[in-house]
Write a protein that holds these residues in place. Structure first.
Motif, PDB file in Angstrom:
ATOM      1  N   ARG A  17       0.848  -1.202   0.000  1.00  0.00           N
ATOM      2  CA  ARG A  17       0.000   0.000   0.000  1.00  0.00           C
ATOM      3  C   ARG A  17       0.888   1.259   0.000  1.00  0.00           C
ATOM      4  NH1 ARG A  17      -3.858  -1.336   3.729  1.00  0.00           N
ATOM      5  NH2 ARG A  17      -2.810  -0.327   5.464  1.00  0.00           N
ATOM      6  N   LEU A  18       1.933   1.214   0.816  1.00  0.00           N
ATOM      7  CA  LEU A  18       2.848   2.360   0.869  1.00  0.00           C
ATOM      8  C   LEU A  18       3.528   2.563  -0.491  1.00  0.00           C
ATOM      9  CD1 LEU A  18       4.421   4.523   2.510  1.00  0.00           C
ATOM     10  CD2 LEU A  18       6.078   2.741   3.094  1.00  0.00           C
ATOM     11  N   ASP A  19       3.979   1.465  -1.081  1.00  0.00           N
ATOM     12  CA  ASP A  19       4.648   1.498  -2.385  1.00  0.00           C
ATOM     13  C   ASP A  19       3.705   2.126  -3.431  1.00  0.00           C
ATOM     14  OD1 ASP A  19       6.052   0.877  -4.695  1.00  0.00           O
ATOM     15  OD2 ASP A  19       6.778  -1.038  -3.934  1.00  0.00           O
ATOM     16  N   GLU A  20       2.473   1.677  -3.408  1.00  0.00           N
ATOM     17  CA  GLU A  20       1.493   2.204  -4.361  1.00  0.00           C
ATOM     18  C   GLU A  20       1.235   3.692  -4.095  1.00  0.00           C
ATOM     19  OE1 GLU A  20      -3.191   1.628  -5.392  1.00  0.00           O
ATOM     20  OE2 GLU A  20      -2.225  -0.012  -4.342  1.00  0.00           O
ATOM     21  N   MET A  21       1.111   4.044  -2.814  1.00  0.00           N
ATOM     22  CA  MET A  21       0.850   5.445  -2.471  1.00  0.00           C
ATOM     23  C   MET A  21       1.996   6.346  -2.954  1.00  0.00           C
ATOM     24  SD  MET A  21       0.514   7.372   1.198  1.00  0.00           S
ATOM     25  CE  MET A  21       2.260   7.630   1.429  1.00  0.00           C
ATOM     26  N   LEU A  22       3.228   5.873  -2.783  1.00  0.00           N
ATOM     27  CA  LEU A  22       4.361   6.694  -3.216  1.00  0.00           C
ATOM     28  C   LEU A  22       4.309   6.926  -4.726  1.00  0.00           C
ATOM     29  CD1 LEU A  22       7.302   5.282  -1.063  1.00  0.00           C
ATOM     30  CD2 LEU A  22       6.007   7.384  -0.709  1.00  0.00           C
ATOM     31  N   HIS A  23       3.928   5.884  -5.458  1.00  0.00           N
ATOM     32  CA  HIS A  23       3.806   6.057  -6.911  1.00  0.00           C
ATOM     33  C   HIS A  23       2.666   7.028  -7.242  1.00  0.00           C
ATOM     34  CE1 HIS A  23       6.479   2.526  -7.206  1.00  0.00           C
ATOM     35  NE2 HIS A  23       6.842   3.103  -8.336  1.00  0.00           N
ATOM     36  N   ALA A  24       1.555   6.887  -6.533  1.00  0.00           N
ATOM     37  CA  ALA A  24       0.415   7.779  -6.795  1.00  0.00           C
ATOM     38  C   ALA A  24       0.835   9.229  -6.544  1.00  0.00           C
ATOM     39  CB  ALA A  24      -0.755   7.409  -5.899  1.00  0.00           C
ATOM     40  N   TYR A  25       1.603   9.418  -5.495  1.00  0.00           N
ATOM     41  CA  TYR A  25       2.075  10.766  -5.159  1.00  0.00           C
ATOM     42  C   TYR A  25       3.013  11.283  -6.256  1.00  0.00           C
ATOM     43  CZ  TYR A  25       6.167  13.129  -3.161  1.00  0.00           C
ATOM     44  OH  TYR A  25       7.274  13.902  -2.982  1.00  0.00           O
ATOM     45  N   MET A  26       3.892  10.400  -6.751  1.00  0.00           N
ATOM     46  CA  MET A  26       4.788  10.807  -7.839  1.00  0.00           C
ATOM     47  C   MET A  26       3.977  11.181  -9.090  1.00  0.00           C
ATOM     48  SD  MET A  26       7.836   8.655  -9.648  1.00  0.00           S
ATOM     49  CE  MET A  26       6.918   7.237 -10.220  1.00  0.00           C
ATOM     50  N   PHE A  27       2.919  10.407  -9.372  1.00  0.00           N
ATOM     51  CA  PHE A  27       2.086  10.700 -10.547  1.00  0.00           C
ATOM     52  C   PHE A  27       1.275  11.987 -10.359  1.00  0.00           C
ATOM     53  CE2 PHE A  27       1.862   5.854 -11.350  1.00  0.00           C
ATOM     54  CZ  PHE A  27       2.936   5.907 -12.229  1.00  0.00           C
ATOM     55  N   THR A  28       1.134  12.432  -9.121  1.00  0.00           N
ATOM     56  CA  THR A  28       0.351  13.646  -8.861  1.00  0.00           C
ATOM     57  C   THR A  28       1.145  14.906  -9.188  1.00  0.00           C
ATOM     58  OG1 THR A  28      -0.727  12.447  -7.058  1.00  0.00           O
ATOM     59  CG2 THR A  28      -1.042  14.807  -7.082  1.00  0.00           C
ATOM     60  N   LEU A  29       2.473  14.791  -9.201  1.00  0.00           N
ATOM     61  CA  LEU A  29       3.308  15.976  -9.424  1.00  0.00           C
ATOM     62  C   LEU A  29       3.377  16.316 -10.920  1.00  0.00           C
ATOM     63  CD1 LEU A  29       6.241  15.006  -7.023  1.00  0.00           C
ATOM     64  CD2 LEU A  29       4.225  16.400  -6.512  1.00  0.00           C
ATOM     65  N   SER A  30       3.513  17.597 -11.228  1.00  0.00           N
ATOM     66  CA  SER A  30       3.667  18.002 -12.635  1.00  0.00           C
ATOM     67  C   SER A  30       5.009  17.512 -13.144  1.00  0.00           C
ATOM     68  CB  SER A  30       3.652  19.527 -12.750  1.00  0.00           C
ATOM     69  OG  SER A  30       2.411  20.032 -12.369  1.00  0.00           O
ATOM     70  N   GLY A  31       5.030  17.097 -14.407  1.00  0.00           N
ATOM     71  CA  GLY A  31       6.302  16.667 -14.990  1.00  0.00           C
ATOM     72  C   GLY A  31       6.212  15.246 -15.509  1.00  0.00           C
ATOM     73  N   ILE A  32       7.376  14.642 -15.696  1.00  0.00           N
ATOM     74  CA  ILE A  32       7.415  13.274 -16.221  1.00  0.00           C
ATOM     75  C   ILE A  32       7.783  12.317 -15.089  1.00  0.00           C
ATOM     76  CG2 ILE A  32       8.443  11.730 -17.939  1.00  0.00           C
ATOM     77  CD1 ILE A  32       9.166  14.170 -19.603  1.00  0.00           C
ATOM     78  N   PRO A  33       6.877  11.399 -14.731  1.00  0.00           N
ATOM     79  CA  PRO A  33       7.242  10.416 -13.712  1.00  0.00           C
ATOM     80  C   PRO A  33       8.099   9.328 -14.342  1.00  0.00           C
ATOM     81  CG  PRO A  33       4.967  10.081 -14.404  1.00  0.00           C
ATOM     82  CD  PRO A  33       5.489  11.232 -15.215  1.00  0.00           C
ATOM     83  N   VAL A  34       9.161   8.947 -13.671  1.00  0.00           N
ATOM     84  CA  VAL A  34      10.029   7.900 -14.223  1.00  0.00           C
ATOM     85  C   VAL A  34      10.173   6.754 -13.221  1.00  0.00           C
ATOM     86  CG1 VAL A  34      12.319   7.341 -15.137  1.00  0.00           C
ATOM     87  CG2 VAL A  34      11.287   9.533 -15.668  1.00  0.00           C
ATOM     88  N   LEU A  35       9.773   5.575 -13.680  1.00  0.00           N
ATOM     89  CA  LEU A  35       9.901   4.371 -12.848  1.00  0.00           C
ATOM     90  C   LEU A  35      11.280   3.784 -13.072  1.00  0.00           C
ATOM     91  CD1 LEU A  35       6.649   2.731 -14.235  1.00  0.00           C
ATOM     92  CD2 LEU A  35       6.847   3.719 -11.949  1.00  0.00           C
ATOM     93  N   TYR A  36      11.813   3.127 -12.057  1.00  0.00           N
ATOM     94  CA  TYR A  36      13.028   2.361 -12.296  1.00  0.00           C
ATOM     95  C   TYR A  36      12.591   0.943 -12.646  1.00  0.00           C
ATOM     96  CZ  TYR A  36      17.820   0.886 -12.208  1.00  0.00           C
ATOM     97  OH  TYR A  36      19.061   0.427 -12.591  1.00  0.00           O
ATOM     98  N   SER A  37      13.119   0.413 -13.755  1.00  0.00           N
ATOM     99  CA  SER A  37      12.708  -0.904 -14.225  1.00  0.00           C
ATOM    100  C   SER A  37      12.710  -1.931 -13.087  1.00  0.00           C
ATOM    101  CB  SER A  37      13.672  -1.339 -15.328  1.00  0.00           C
ATOM    102  OG  SER A  37      13.548  -2.705 -15.566  1.00  0.00           O
ATOM    103  N   GLY A  38      11.623  -2.626 -12.935  1.00  0.00           N
ATOM    104  CA  GLY A  38      11.497  -3.623 -11.870  1.00  0.00           C
ATOM    105  C   GLY A  38      10.643  -3.107 -10.724  1.00  0.00           C
ATOM    106  N   ASP A  39      10.654  -1.795 -10.513  1.00  0.00           N
ATOM    107  CA  ASP A  39       9.831  -1.239  -9.432  1.00  0.00           C
ATOM    108  C   ASP A  39       8.342  -1.478  -9.698  1.00  0.00           C
ATOM    109  OD1 ASP A  39      12.000  -0.430  -7.987  1.00  0.00           O
ATOM    110  OD2 ASP A  39      11.549   1.719  -8.019  1.00  0.00           O
ATOM    111  N   GLU A  40       7.977  -1.615 -10.974  1.00  0.00           N
ATOM    112  CA  GLU A  40       6.556  -1.815 -11.298  1.00  0.00           C
ATOM    113  C   GLU A  40       6.060  -3.191 -10.841  1.00  0.00           C
ATOM    114  OE1 GLU A  40       9.036  -2.000 -13.314  1.00  0.00           O
ATOM    115  OE2 GLU A  40       8.771  -3.569 -14.828  1.00  0.00           O
ATOM    116  N   ILE A  41       6.983  -4.103 -10.572  1.00  0.00           N
ATOM    117  CA  ILE A  41       6.577  -5.421 -10.071  1.00  0.00           C
ATOM    118  C   ILE A  41       7.220  -5.683  -8.701  1.00  0.00           C
ATOM    119  CG2 ILE A  41       5.985  -6.549 -12.263  1.00  0.00           C
ATOM    120  CD1 ILE A  41       8.906  -7.752 -12.141  1.00  0.00           C
ATOM    121  N   ALA A  42       7.504  -4.600  -7.982  1.00  0.00           N
ATOM    122  CA  ALA A  42       8.002  -4.682  -6.599  1.00  0.00           C
ATOM    123  C   ALA A  42       9.301  -5.493  -6.468  1.00  0.00           C
ATOM    124  CB  ALA A  42       6.924  -5.260  -5.683  1.00  0.00           C
ATOM    125  N   ARG A  43      10.236  -5.227  -7.389  1.00  0.00           N
ATOM    126  CA  ARG A  43      11.525  -5.933  -7.299  1.00  0.00           C
ATOM    127  C   ARG A  43      12.264  -5.545  -6.028  1.00  0.00           C
ATOM    128  NH1 ARG A  43      13.892  -9.788  -8.502  1.00  0.00           N
ATOM    129  NH2 ARG A  43      15.761  -9.188  -9.638  1.00  0.00           N
TER     130      ARG A  43
END
Ligand code: GLC
Length: 621
Positions: free
Chosen positions: A453-479
């Motif tokens: 839940r925390l991991d998801e919330m942090l991503h949601a917060y990153m997506f809330t900011l103006s600009g380009i959100p960048v994931l680090y490969s593997g983070d999308e599947i909780a590596r």
């Protein structure tokens, strides 16, 4: 576009910029006419080399200069080797990249770099050659073409502060050729280096102390701000600047859309200064921007400026004379992890308040973590108001995020721990820092639930900011962290490898199964990305502000654009929170479509809400 039209466009751009270019060049290089002419010739040559397809893309982007400022770009950064072995392998995995919703792909350094002395590819020995084990330059161009067909932009590092000691220039310098020694900083003895050391801080105080290295072969001292095998280039030499700009444009001509200017604050050195962010750096970046505007106007410059906020923003330049298109939102990133550890959003609120006050033209790249460590460049002046002093506070953050603090579920490793200064930085994947690793290790379902839940919330917060959100490969599947680097003698000293592990394709197979941790996170992120792309309140042109939550564990962000308003709440605290918001409007929960009771918005620990109000539809209530 036919050749003549395109030539006319080139000449128009050249004419537009020529006066300024000449002025800057003459100032930097003391009216060195010849060098200026040679720079211009190089520009013309690089434009001639630019393929027709890329010129069409330039024209398209020139007519839509805000193409990267909307709310539909999602980035991912990856090492080619860790993700798919080779460039050809990445081409074969483009379906997966698309499945992640990614349309901005940052390929980590892939140019030739000596094994064991490469700093993760950041010590380049040939700017025109791909590491043979990854493929060829033709493979890179083919991958870029495939990406463009799928509307994916490609980002590549341009490591411009230094070359590898194996680069041809360095070899010739070592062999005693003066012209090549003049491309670096060579000294006969330690007198001047020692004077430099008095004012220049250290980048790698424990893994590579000092800023100079004795070179046995040349019997001279050479400047090496980073690792001893990374030789600083001397941009006071116009030949260096011309050749390096040419190397950058060469990469653009392979189809690279975004150039990441690696370690850009360091590129000009001056005795008696800290050799960072000197005014000449800004002139050089401005010239590179102009070079791109003339030769390849579809290209973006992304500055890697890992500095305090007051030093970062000047790299955008001014409205009339812009430098970088994009910069990393680095202090926000570090403040985010401070918030995870302290569960207190006051610093983050303060930090975001400052970012929100900046002109909307500034494009930020938002990220939770990258291939580098998290450095604790926080606003200690602000924290001191709450009794937090720099050294003990850094110690607390590092203890918490490495799991040494009682009750902390995080798993991370220290980086460049310097006990003398009480300074250390931090490494770890997002999932491991959130507690996913510990939860799995202990087979603790409720902890896993909370950590995800925390991991998801942090991503949601990153997506809330103006600009380009960048994931680090593997983070999308909780590596999780990968500790195998400890056994590799080339990597063991550098703990950044803990969060640069290989992609786990077996785990990725589970991404559509919401019963698994991989699937839960992946599905959640996809939904968030889609909602972000659908709603204009996420546009870079939106107004943004801090929403009052009357709770120091809950961050509130407001966004408004063209009649659509978003209120986003994030609970960093340990307890459930109930928030009363007096924001104007009737809100619907974006994720489940239900009406929201503004007087009591409930958020579990680590939970978030995205609430939307469409004034065009609802009228003001
Ligand atoms: C940048 C890179 C980092 C590298 C350094 C030296 O900061 O992100 O990984 O070590 O430059 O090139």
């Amino acid at each position: 576009m036919n050749h003549e039209c395109s030539r006319q466009a080139f000449l128009r751009r050249l004419e537009e910029h020529e006066d300024e270019l000449k002025g800057l060049f003459e100032e930097l290089y003391q009216n060195d006419r010849e060098s200026y002419e040679s720079f211009l010739l190089m520009l013309r040559h690089m434009w001639e080399e630019r393929g027709e397809r890329l010129q069409d893309l330039d024209a398209e982007r020139e007519s839509n200069p805000a193409w990267y400022k909307g709310h539909d770009l999602v980035g991912m950064q990856m090492y080619v080797k860790a993700f798919a072995g080779t460039l050809q392998g990445v081409r074969e995995k483009l379906d997966y990249i698309e499945d992640c919703g990614v349309n901005y792909l940052h390929l980590m350094p892939l140019l030739e770099s000596p094994e064991g002395r490469s700093d993760g590819g950041y010590a380049v020995s040939d700017f025109r050659k791909v590491q043979p084990e990854l493929g060829t330059m033709a493979d890179l161009a083919a991958l870029a073409e495939d990406c463009h067909r799928r509307h994916i932009a490609v980002c590549l590092d341009f490591v411009m502060n230094h070359t590898s000691e194996d680069h041809d220039w360095a070899r010739r310098a070592k062999a005693g050729e003066r012209a090549y020694q003049q491309r670096y900083f060579f000294f006969d003895d330690w007198e001047i280096p020692i004077r430099f050391e008095r004012t220049v801080p250290q980048v790698f105080p424990t893994t590579a102390p000092g800023n100079f290295t004795w070179n046995q072969e040349a019997q001279k001292v050479v400047m090496t701000t980073f690792y001893p095998y990374q030789w600083d280039l001397n941009y006071r030499n116009p030949a260096v600047f011309r050749d390096m700009t040419e190397n950058m444009l060469f990469l653009c001509n392979q189809g690279v859309d975004i150039i990441r200017l690696d370690a850009v604050p360091y590129i000009w050195k001056e005795l008696g200064t800290n050799c960072r962010n000197l005014p000449q750096v800004h002139s050089l970046v401005r010239i590179m921007r102009i070079a791109c505007e003339i030769v390849c106007p579809g290209t973006l410059l992304l500055g890697e400026v890992v500095m305090e906020p007051s030093k970062v923003v000047p790299y955008f330049g001014t409205v009339d004379k812009p430098e970088c298109h994009l910069l990393y939102n680095v202090t926000t990133m570090a403040s985010t992890w401070h918030t995870v550890a302290t569960k207190d959003v006051r610093l983050l609120r303060h930090q975001l308040g400052q970012v929100f006050a900046l002109p909307k033209e500034y494009g930020f790249l938002n990220y939770l973590r990258c291939h580098d460590d998290v450095g604790w460049g926080l606003d200690y002046g602000f924290l001191r108001w709450f009794g937090m002093e720099e050294v003990p506070h850094k110690k607390f953050l590092n203890d918490y995020l490495t799991g040494m603090w009682l009750g902390s579920p995080a798993r991370g490793e220290l980086y460049n721990n310097d006990p003398r200064l009480g300074d250390a930085r931090l490494c770890g994947t997002t999932a491991s820092l959130c507690g996913v690793e510990l939860a799995r290790e202990r087979n603790n379902g409720s902890l896993l639930d909370w950590a995800l839940r925390l991991d998801e919330m942090l991503h949601a917060y990153m997506f809330t900011l103006s600009g380009i959100p960048v994931l680090y490969s593997g983070d999308e599947i909780a590596r999780q962290n990968d500790y195998s680097y400890h056994d590799d003698p080339h990597k063991a000293v550098d703990s950044r490898w803990v969060h640069r592990g290989d992609m786990d394709w077996e785990a990725a197979e589970k991404r559509h199964d919401p019963e698994t941790a991989e699937g839960r996170l992946f599905t959640a992120l996809r939904l968030l990305e889609n909602l972000r792309a659908e709603h204009r309140a996420f546009d870079g042109a939106a107004d943004t502000w801090i929403v009052n939550t009357a709770n120091d564990s809950v961050l509130g962000i407001g966004r408004y654009y063209q009649g659509e308003k978003l209120v986003a709440l994030f609970n960093f605290g340990e307890r459930e929170a109930s928030i009363y918001t007096d924001e104007l409007g009737d809100f619907t929960d974006l994720l489940n479509g239900e009406r929201v009771d503004k007087r009591a918005v409930r958020l579990p620990s680590g939970g978030f809400r995205w609430m939307i109000c469409d004034f065009n539809r609802e009228g003001i209530t």
